[in-house]
Design an enzyme around this catalytic site. Structure first.
Site, PDB file in Angstrom:
ATOM      1  N   LYS A   3       0.839  -1.203   0.000  1.00 20.65           N
ATOM      2  CA  LYS A   3       0.000   0.000   0.000  1.00 20.65           C
ATOM      3  C   LYS A   3       0.872   1.250   0.000  1.00 20.65           C
ATOM      4  O   LYS A   3       0.562   2.241  -0.668  1.00 20.65           O
ATOM      5  CB  LYS A   3      -0.914  -0.003   1.223  1.00 20.65           C
ATOM      6  CG  LYS A   3      -1.969  -1.085   1.222  1.00 20.65           C
ATOM      7  CD  LYS A   3      -2.887  -0.980   2.414  1.00 20.65           C
ATOM      8  CE  LYS A   3      -2.194  -1.358   3.690  1.00 20.65           C
ATOM      9  NZ  LYS A   3      -3.104  -1.381   4.867  1.00 20.65           N
ATOM     10  N   ARG A   4       1.949   1.192   0.738  1.00 24.94           N
ATOM     11  CA  ARG A   4       2.841   2.348   0.847  1.00 24.94           C
ATOM     12  C   ARG A   4       3.404   2.750  -0.520  1.00 24.94           C
ATOM     13  O   ARG A   4       3.565   3.931  -0.816  1.00 24.94           O
ATOM     14  CB  ARG A   4       3.973   2.038   1.820  1.00 24.94           C
ATOM     15  CG  ARG A   4       4.860   3.236   2.150  1.00 24.94           C
ATOM     16  CD  ARG A   4       5.988   2.806   3.078  1.00 24.94           C
ATOM     17  NE  ARG A   4       5.472   2.282   4.330  1.00 24.94           N
ATOM     18  CZ  ARG A   4       5.161   3.027   5.367  1.00 24.94           C
ATOM     19  NH1 ARG A   4       5.295   4.343   5.300  1.00 24.94           N
ATOM     20  NH2 ARG A   4       4.718   2.483   6.486  1.00 24.94           N
TER      21      ARG A   4
END
Length: 494
Positions: free
Chosen positions: A260-261
């Site tokens: 996600k980062r």
């Protein structure tokens, strides 16, 4: 063999596109083999349960066109489809394992286990609760019958798998081949926690057996668990399904799997639908079939040059032996290119109907025909539907500025005559779609470079040199707006 596959996510957050890719490969394999695609929610870890995650998973699969044949919302003959609703089944199967001597109760406290782990670390060893030290702990092997009954009555113990030492565990994976490991490397894993909930490893095997899952298609991260799962199957004397472990989806750059980062940092979606404050592929303007097409190419190669597939074509082309072992690098530019191809070849009226949220910028007073023509004019320029607003703005907003470099260049050519002639055409209400031939005929006498002619007109109407066909733009703008823009531009040529 009747093919039954399952996608079994945990409702602990939004469904990552890596999960969607796993669901897709399960779906394709099931449909290719006239089988069933099942959604099962592995929600036994109540500490990590996130409200709304289950609904998100169901909605994401539906939006992607991967609707399960059996699921919590469409139950079949093998339910329930939430692990939290199958506790009685786990208890029954666990009692069978305990009775056969393949599992046992253990009552060690967390402090006791932490102390044992620290002691192993001091010796430079990896702590394992196994055949070599289980008799030193507080469990059914070391306690007397009376002590054991007392501990069981307290209801605070766990149940561990009893792993035999010195055995060679041989497991087969359809993608990875044969894997061998010595059982000494596997510790006595907990099967049932003190709260009465099963661990992932135990519930997973019990559910796959009772749901008659024939093939387990899951991510590479579960490959290290495969020998343990084989031991549990053999402890029950159950038939082992065929396993296939999919390659990871890797970061666009650098090492490691896509997270996600990475999406937050680089500005691309990692969820199919909006999750919390993060827009998904849907909100960015991907067609679901385009997202599915792109994800299919991450770790699978059709063996041809074809890159654009309908879902039906993917089903027909899908073969397990064409899944690669190595990780597949995520490329957002390639994903946008696939979406562009879908938009380019899609029926315009269908796009307007299916994705109305992207066309709210168009005045509601405009006819459906005009809206369709505008989308037709710009859609070949779109990678994502979110780009429609900027690309269509020229149809409902007059230019605020003009490209200074182009303006200075054409002013030297004295193009005011060009603008005056087009004003004349517009005032005569001649359809702009007929202007090109008339301008060409007029220019035979005036001898302007046709590039100067078109740059002058495009600058007047649009403000820069980009955009769809200029005469189509003028036709859609209509006489009044076109005249206003031409007359507004004339003073800029002084």
């Amino acid at each position: 063999m009747s093919v039954r596959v399952r996608f079994a996510p945990s409702p602990t957050g939004g469904l990552h596109i890596g999960g969607v890719r796993t669901a897709l490969f399960n779906y394709l394999f099931a449909k290719k083999n006239n089988g069933k695609f099942i959604l099962r929610l592995e929600d036994t870890d109540r500490n990590r349960f996130v409200e709304g995650a289950e609904e998100y998973i169901v909605n994401a699969l539906d939006w992607a066109g991967l609707t399960p044949d059996e699921s919590p919302t469409a139950p079949g003959a093998f339910g329930p489809y939430r692990q939290s609703e199958r506790k009685a089944l786990y208890k029954d199967e666990l009692e069978k394992l305990i009775a056969s001597g393949k599992a046992y109760y253990a009552f060690d406290t967390q402090d006791e286990l932490t102390a044992a782990r620290s002691e192993s670390e001091k010796k430079g060893e990896v702590f394992k609760y196994s055949v070599h030290n289980r008799a030193k702990f507080r469990n059914a092997i070391s306690l007397s019958k009376e002590e054991l009954e007392n501990e069981i009555n307290k209801g605070e113990g766990v149940v561990r798998l009893k792993v035999t030492d010195g055995e060679t565990i041989v497991v087969k994976d359809k993608i990875r081949g044969v894997i061998q490991i010595n059982s000494d490397e596997i510790d006595d894993k907990i099967l049932m926690k003190a709260d009465g909930m099963p661990t992932y490893h135990f519930a997973n095997i019990v559910d796959d057996h009772h749901m008659q899952i024939s093939h387990v298609i899951r991510g590479e991260e579960w490959l290290p668990s495969l020998p343990l799962h084989k031991i549990i199957y053999e402890a029950f004397n159950w038939e082992v399904p065929i396993f296939m472990h999919l390659p990871l989806i890797l970061k666009p750059e650098g090492k490691g799997k896509l997270s996600k980062r990475d999406g937050y940092k680089a500005g691309f979606p990692v969820f199919p639908l909006k999750w919390e404050k993060n827009p998904g592929f849907k909100e960015r303007g991907f067609l679901p079939e385009a997202m599915i097409n792109y994800l299919s190419l991450l770790g699978w190669n059709p063996g041809s040059e074809q890159e654009i597939f309908s879902l039906e074509e993917l089903i027909n082309a899908f073969e397990i032996d064409k899944i690669q072992k190595g990780g597949a690098r995520f490329n957002f530019d390639k994903a946008k290119w696939v979406n562009h191809k879908y938009l380019e070849n899609s029926d315009t009226e269908s796009i307007l109907e299916r994705f109305p949220e992207f066309f709210k910028v168009l005045p509601s007073t405009w006819s459906e025909k005009k809206r369709t023509l505008i989308l037709s004019a710009v859609k070949e320029r779109l990678n994502l539907l979110e780009e429609f607003e900027n690309n269509s703005r020229l149809f409902f907003e007059d230019p605020k500025n003009y490209d200074e470099k182009v303006l200075e260049k054409i002013k030297k050519k004295d193009p005011e005559e060009i603008i005056n002639y087009v004003i004349e055409l517009s005032e005569k209400e001649i359809d702009p779609l007929e202007w090109k031939s008339l301008i060409t005929e007029w220019n035979e006498k005036h001898k302007y470079s046709f590039g100067v002619v078109m740059q002058s007109l495009r600058l007047a109407i649009v403000g820069n040199l980009s955009g769809p066909d200029l005469f189509l733009i003028c036709s859609l703008l209509g006489k009044d707006v076109t005249l206003k823009r031409l007359k507004k531009f004339k003073p800029k040529l002084k």
